[in-house]
Design a protein around this motif. Structure first.
Motif, PDB file in Angstrom:
ATOM      1  N   ARG A 139      29.248  22.873 -40.266  1.00  0.00           N
ATOM      2  CA  ARG A 139      28.928  22.746 -38.860  1.00  0.00           C
ATOM      3  C   ARG A 139      27.697  23.596 -38.521  1.00  0.00           C
ATOM      4  N   ASP A 140      27.715  24.808 -39.024  1.00  0.00           N
ATOM      5  CA  ASP A 140      26.582  25.697 -38.773  1.00  0.00           C
ATOM      6  C   ASP A 140      25.299  25.108 -39.330  1.00  0.00           C
ATOM      7  N   PRO A 199      28.483  33.789 -47.674  1.00  0.00           N
ATOM      8  CA  PRO A 199      29.643  34.217 -48.475  1.00  0.00           C
ATOM      9  C   PRO A 199      30.903  33.441 -48.110  1.00  0.00           C
ATOM     10  N   THR A 200      31.117  33.180 -46.824  1.00  0.00           N
ATOM     11  CA  THR A 200      32.367  32.525 -46.436  1.00  0.00           C
ATOM     12  C   THR A 200      32.429  31.088 -46.945  1.00  0.00           C
ATOM     13  N   SER A 218      43.735  25.409 -47.149  1.00  0.00           N
ATOM     14  CA  SER A 218      43.289  25.022 -45.822  1.00  0.00           C
ATOM     15  C   SER A 218      42.203  25.984 -45.329  1.00  0.00           C
ATOM     16  N   LEU A 219      42.315  27.245 -45.726  1.00  0.00           N
ATOM     17  CA  LEU A 219      41.262  28.202 -45.367  1.00  0.00           C
ATOM     18  C   LEU A 219      39.944  27.798 -46.017  1.00  0.00           C
ATOM     19  N   ASP A 244      33.296  25.044 -41.469  1.00  0.00           N
ATOM     20  CA  ASP A 244      32.581  25.919 -40.559  1.00  0.00           C
ATOM     21  C   ASP A 244      31.128  26.059 -40.990  1.00  0.00           C
ATOM     22  N   PHE A 266      32.856  30.910 -50.666  1.00  0.00           N
ATOM     23  CA  PHE A 266      34.262  31.134 -51.017  1.00  0.00           C
ATOM     24  C   PHE A 266      35.043  29.818 -50.905  1.00  0.00           C
ATOM     25  N   ASN A 273      38.488  25.002 -44.162  1.00  0.00           N
ATOM     26  CA  ASN A 273      38.009  25.461 -42.865  1.00  0.00           C
ATOM     27  C   ASN A 273      36.696  26.218 -42.995  1.00  0.00           C
ATOM     28  N   LEU A 274      36.620  27.082 -44.002  1.00  0.00           N
ATOM     29  CA  LEU A 274      35.388  27.854 -44.197  1.00  0.00           C
ATOM     30  C   LEU A 274      34.228  26.933 -44.546  1.00  0.00           C
TER      31      LEU A 274
END
Lengths: 534, 301, 338
Positions: B293-294, B38-39, B282-283, B290, B42, B286-287
């Motif tokens: 990366r995962d 979900p993140t 920026s969020l 992230d 988004f 970043n999400l």
């Protein structure tokens, strides 16, 4: 969006009321003043630049004479109790008052006065400019500043000028500040005349002495118990570096500070309805202007410059952007100064400007650049002027930057249009405005007369130079006024490179319980008389 | 010689292509994975909206972002001006919408500067090794020894304020991590059979780097560039805020906040909306970063 | 073995000094390329050319670049960082004066950031891929994504202007300035030494908002790293064994898994602490905090090269030191790299 925000803000305000904030207030014998101190790099009177340092030092150093806060053309005695001008207008003799002492306890003597004046010339730093303009130099200081006895100072004018302008110059914090020669000499290092020590120490005879200065943090002044005049009510003055107008306003509203010197128009306006705060506006120094570089082919053409004159929305700027910053003025001499003619009343007239541009060979306008400092009110003035220029087809790209970048380009004569502020006026003498704004004795690049806006804009007119020089030496006051009026008419006819559209005013906000605050148009507001009524 | 060259191409190309298509397939499955969380989903959605807004700015923006109307200054949000107007009466929503173009320009140009520089420095350092490698890595170390905002601040101070210089300054500070990554990747490929093979067949170093090594490093470099986007946006906004980045009247968000700050107490909308826009974009990056990366580092899942 | 170590050490030292020399060159270039004219800042708008040239000569701005560099390095080796144009004081004194303000701010920020970040990271690891994990990730990433100057402003509007819960700009209310003797430069410590708890409370009041915003911005990194270290541990066999042996879940997490990642966490927090310098530049501007960040930016604007170069150099040195420190800690405590 709005209802949500309203709900949130009502919750916030509601809880704020419940919290019952502690009542903040400054102590009764301590005055806290807030303004931006970014420009203060030293507190040595001979080396200061800009108005902020003047606001500090006006409370530490006395001059021979001072400019009256209420009536700009009046000169008050300070360390000198009287002065006379020699018959041939070439000498001024000051008689010092008895009993004045420095903060060190040393008596104020004519030797101190002469030493201080010579020091300004010898150091040759920022504040020497206004004396150098009138012919004083480090070399001739010895013969021009003399002290025949302990209470007499004689100043000989090296150049034939109106002695009034020299007396006014001596009123300025900086060139005219009187220093304790003994105290400073003790701290002298490598022949620097105490320059390093005075950066953050003081040796004056004023009502306060410098307790400490932390750059971009605060200046602390303590009452000078040796002060020769009436003791000030305040034991201590703290001047805080508050770069942001909004912080000044917030703290003023809360009573965290008593006086805010450098608030923006928007904040001053917001304070209008606040009963705890008062706002006072007084005349300032200089103009807001639109300047062109006459190095540019287009602007060399008088018709183009005249067209620009009609492409400024004088009224609109005055009503929307300039309140608290400036008020309408289209002449090169500030109102209230002797010889100033009433404004002509230029208006935005796009059709007339278009016709002038067509005559000049630019029926469709042209592209150019418009520089402005990225600070209020310039960030607002530039787009507004850009918009009116566009109506006549002049596409001006706005270039903003720091003061150094914008005026730096002007000093290097590499610009097209600038909306700026300046034009002398710290001295209430018409020569101060004119010399700064239009006088240019040598138009060559090599001359580097960067302190003359006339040179910066590459404007050169022999006739106007001559008129300015002649007016300054005119001994008959009425004839002198007439000459200044003629210069203004000539200025309007020939359309020089700088068109003022407003004159600077300064606005100060202060707590309503502050009494006795007398703002001085030359920035040298003395806080000695301030009391708090609580 | 000609024959050799041809031959070498024959030997290396299919291998490279095979690896490339593998990388492509990995990218596709990566996307699928990102949408699953979900993140990061988004993040992807917000970035897509950002792209569309920038593309369609003239259609979306209700007003011209630069039209000054001093009579209409500092209007609170209303039906006519959803986000209110600024101190010159300009519509804030329209300015934010046009501001997406500036943000995207910054991101794109920074990537265009940073990707190639990082790739070239990293691959050559990794391939040649020796003193050249040491020298290049010392330089990256020097650049890495500053927080990016402080270094770009210093560069902008040296170059002069302005959007172009801010972009250059950010670019100058953003390449070292990429170079590090590309070098590490190169080191793993350098010994691979097909590289040795083409070297033995006389392919020039330049050719090997450009044709064989760079394509292999590309996917991971792309991911790393995406990861740094959020930082780039925040740094650009920070520079704008300090008056060293984009200059008014450009509707750059950080600069909008810097000017709006003077009116913040009575006119919250001048800072709230541009700030919200920066935060959102920026969020999103970043999400997404992230998530990437995962997805790429299974150990952490 | 010891020879090998010595060699490794020498190599490390060589690397560091090469980096430092590069740092010097870089900072010098930045300093001298600045388009801002420091001479003009000193002499002011109205000064004439003679004054300008005299001052230029005095501060050495008239020399060719390479001579300026030699002079600069020569002065540095004598511990002379030059005199600041803005304050007229030796730069090193200025920095000693502004550093405590920033350290005080950053320390509180890191306490906040780590104090929340580490537990949240552990929680996220334990709740991996469950809603709590997503929420934590989202919430901490917001802190990492917000333009910190903006959050600072919004915070001031809400907590200072509207609610009056915290102090406004600066480190102390004016009323309290100068009440406690300046011994260390750290107001909290000075106030505690003097036993003046009113000043102490006022200082905390001013510190709270900027420090928590700064701390919030560093939380994402700390949380993320904690989560990933924790996952590493939780996947290891001994955890499973411990659980099978009947140890409670919280006991395994805290006594075994957490105990094993403590060192790693210290290095992470150290690195995050250095990273706060960056946020400090912006947050100090918003809160008129008289610290290192404000000193650096305000001097940049007037072209005070000595001050700016020293600041840039200092940041570089701090970062190199922090990196070395974290490397060293890893080498010492992590069995895998030994």
């Amino acid at each position: 969006m709005k209802p949500i925000f309203n709900t949130i803000s009502s919750i916030l305000i509601g809880s704020a009321l419940l919290m019952q904030p502690a009542y903040a207030e400054t102590p009764p014998n301590m005055l806290v003043v807030g303004f931006s101190m970014n420009n203060i790099l030293t507190l040595d009177p001979a080396a200061i630049t800009g108005k902020e340092a003047v606001q500090v030092l006006a409370n530490i150093y006395d001059n021979l004479v001072s400019l009256n806060a209420a009536d700009r053309s009046k000169i008050d005695p300070q360390l000198a109790e009287s002065w006379t001008v020699g018959d041939d207008n070439s000498t001024i003799t000051f008689k010092l008052r008895e009993g004045a002492t420095f903060a060190s306890g040393n008596p104020v003597t004519s030797a101190d006065v002469v030493w201080s004046l010579k020091r300004v010339m010898k150091l040759n730093l920022a504040q020497s400019t206004s004396l150098k303009t009138h012919g004083f130099t480090a070399a001739n200081a010895e013969e021009n500043f003399t002290a025949p006895d302990e209470h007499t100072v004689v100043i000989k004018l090296p150049k034939k000028v109106d002695p009034q302008i020299i007396i006014m110059t001596l009123c300025l914090v900086g060139p005219g500040s009187v220093l304790d020669s003994k105290a400073v000499t003790e701290q002298e290092k490598d022949g620097d005349l105490g320059n390093a020590w005075l950066t953050n120490n003081s040796a004056g005879s004023g009502p306060f002495k410098l307790e400490g200065w932390r750059s971009n943090e605060r200046v602390t002044l303590d009452r000078n118990d040796e002060y020769w005049g009436d003791a000030p009510a305040m034991r201590r003055i703290i001047m805080r570096h508050l770069a942001e107008s909004q912080s000044q306003r917030l703290m003023l509203e809360k009573g965290d500070i008593d006086i805010a010197y450098s608030m923006s128009a928007a904040d001053l306006k917001a304070l209008e309805n606040n009963e705890d705060v008062k706002v006072q506006t007084i005349g300032g120094s200089g103009f807001y202007y639109l300047a062109v570089s006459m190095k540019d082919e287009k602007f060399k053409n008088q018709k183009v410059r005249e067209a620009l004159r009609y492409l400024i929305d004088y009224q609109g700027l005055n009503d929307s952007v300039l309140p608290y910053f400036g008020k309408f003025r289209d002449r090169p001499i500030q109102t209230g100064i002797s010889g100033a003619l009433p404004s002509i009343g230029y208006k935005l007239d796009v059709e007339k400007a278009k016709a002038l541009l067509a005559e000049a060979g630019y029926p469709n306008g042209f592209s150019t650049t418009l520089r402005a400092i990225s600070d209020t009110p310039f960030v607002n003035l530039a787009p507004a002027i850009q918009a009116t220029l566009a109506q006549a087809g002049i596409k001006a790209e706005i270039i903003t930057g720091s003061g150094d970048q914008i005026y730096g380009a002007m000093r290097e004569r590499k610009f097209e249009l600038i909306v700026g502020r300046g034009g002398g006026g710290q001295l209430p003498h018409p020569d101060s405005n004119l010399r700064s704004i239009v006088y240019n004795p040598d138009n060559s690049d090599e001359a580097k007369l960067t302190n003359f806006q006339g040179w910066r804009t590459s404007f050169y007119d022999e006739k106007i130079n001559k008129m300015i020089d002649e007016a300054l030496v005119e001994a008959n006051p009425e004839a002198q006024i007439k000459k200044y009026e003629e210069i203004q008419t000539y200025y309007a006819d020939m359309v020089p490179a700088i068109q003022p559209f407003a004159e600077v005013v300064d606005s100060v906000g202060f707590r309503a319980d502050i009494r006795g605050l007398e703002l001085n148009a030359s920035w040298s507001t003395e806080l000695r008389t301030v009391t708090k009524e609580r | 010689m000609t024959a050799n060259l041809l031959h070498s191409q024959d030997a290396t190309m299919p291998e490279t292509r095979r690896k490339q298509s593998l990388a492509l397939r990995q990218l596709v499955s990566l996307f699928r994975e990102l949408l699953g969380s979900p993140t990061s989903a988004f993040g992807l959605v917000v970035i897509t909206i950002l792209l569309l807004t920038a593309l369609l700015a003239p259609v979306i923006a209700p007003y011209d972002p630069n039209i000054i109307n001093l009579g209409n200054a500092l209007q609170p949000p209303s039906a006519a001006h959803w986000f209110g107007t600024d101190e010159l009466g300009r519509d804030i929503l329209s300015r934010i919408v046009y501001g997406t173009r500036i943000s995207l320009t910054i991101i794109t140009i920074v990537s265009v500067i940073v990707g190639p520089i990082g790739l070239i420095v990293g691959t050559t350092a990794g391939y040649f090794g020796g003193w050249y490698d040491t020298f290049m890595m010392r330089i990256t170390d020097i650049f890495l020894s500053f927080p990016s905002l402080i270094l770009s601040l210093a560069f902008v101070a040296a170059l002069g304020a302005g959007l172009e210089n801010a972009i250059i300054a950010i670019g100058l500070t953003a390449w070292p991590p990429i170079a590090r990554l590309a070098r590490a990747e190169t080191l793993t490929f350098r010994g691979a059979d097909y590289i040795s093979a083409s070297r033995m067949q006389g392919a020039s170093a330049l050719r090997i780097i450009v044709k064989s090594i760079m394509p292999m490093c590309l996917p991971s470099v792309l991911v790393r560039v995406t990861l740094s986007m959020a930082t780039v946006i925040l740094t650009a906004a920070g520079l704008g805020f300090l008056g060293l980045g984009a200059q008014p009247p450009l509707p750059e968000w950080g600069a909008m906040i810097a000017t709006g700050r003077r009116y913040m107490l009575d006119n919250w909308w001048l800072v709230a909306f541009p700030g919200g826009a920066i935060l959102l974009v920026s969020l999103a990056f970043n999400l997404l970063g992230d998530g990437l990366r995962d997805a790429l580092d299974p150990k952490q899942r | 073995m010891s020879n090998e170590r010595l060699f490794a050490f020498a190599r490390q030292a060589g690397t560091v000094s090469a980096t430092l020399i590069g740092l010097l060159v870089l900072t010098f270039c930045i300093g001298r390329l600045m388009p801002v004219d420091p001479v003009r800042a000193i002499v002011g708008e109205e000064a004439d050319q003679a004054t300008y040239e005299m001052v230029a000569e005095r501060i050495g701005a008239h020399l060719p670049l390479y001579q300026q560099f030699i002079r600069y390095v020569n002065d540095l080796t004598h511990g002379d960082f030059g005199v600041s144009i803005r304050t007229g004081q030796p730069v090193i004194n200025d920095i000693l004066h502004v550093m405590p303000a920033t350290i005080e701010l950053a320390t509180f920020a890191i306490i906040f950031g780590a104090g929340f970040g580490i537990p949240l990271g552990i929680l996220a690891a334990v709740q991996r891929n469950k809603p709590a994990d997503h929420v934590i990730r989202f919430a901490t990433l917001i802190g990492h994504s917000m333009p910190i100057f903006w959050t600072g402003m919004i915070g001031l509007i809400i907590f200072y202007a509207a609610l009056d819960l915290v102090g406004g700009g600066g480190r102390l209310s004016d009323y309290y300035v100068g009440l406690v003797p300046d011994r260390t430069g750290f107001i909290l410590i000075d106030a505690a030494i003097a036993g003046d708890w009113e000043v102490f409370a006022d200082a905390v009041n001013h510190l709270m908002l900027p420090a928590s915003i700064l701390g919030y911005s560093s939380m994402a990194y700390i949380t993320r790293m904690t989560r990933s270290f924790m996952l590493d541990q939780l996947n290891q066999e001994y955890i499973t064994t411990a659980r099978v042996k009947g140890l409670s879940k919280s006991r395994t997490i805290w006594h075994h898994a957490f105990a094993n990642i403590r060192v790693q966490l210290v290095t992470i927090v150290a690195l995050a602490y250095g990273g706060l310098l960056e946020g400090a530049v912006l947050i100090e501007t918003v809160f008129s905090w008289p610290g290192f960040g404000q000193y650096m930016t305000s001097n940049m604007l007037i072209g005070d090269m000595n001050a700016v170069m020293t600041c840039v150099l200092l940041v570089g040195v701090i970062f190199i030191a922090l990196n070395l420190l974290s490397d060293a800690l890893y080498k010492i405590f992590d069995p895998r790299t030994r």
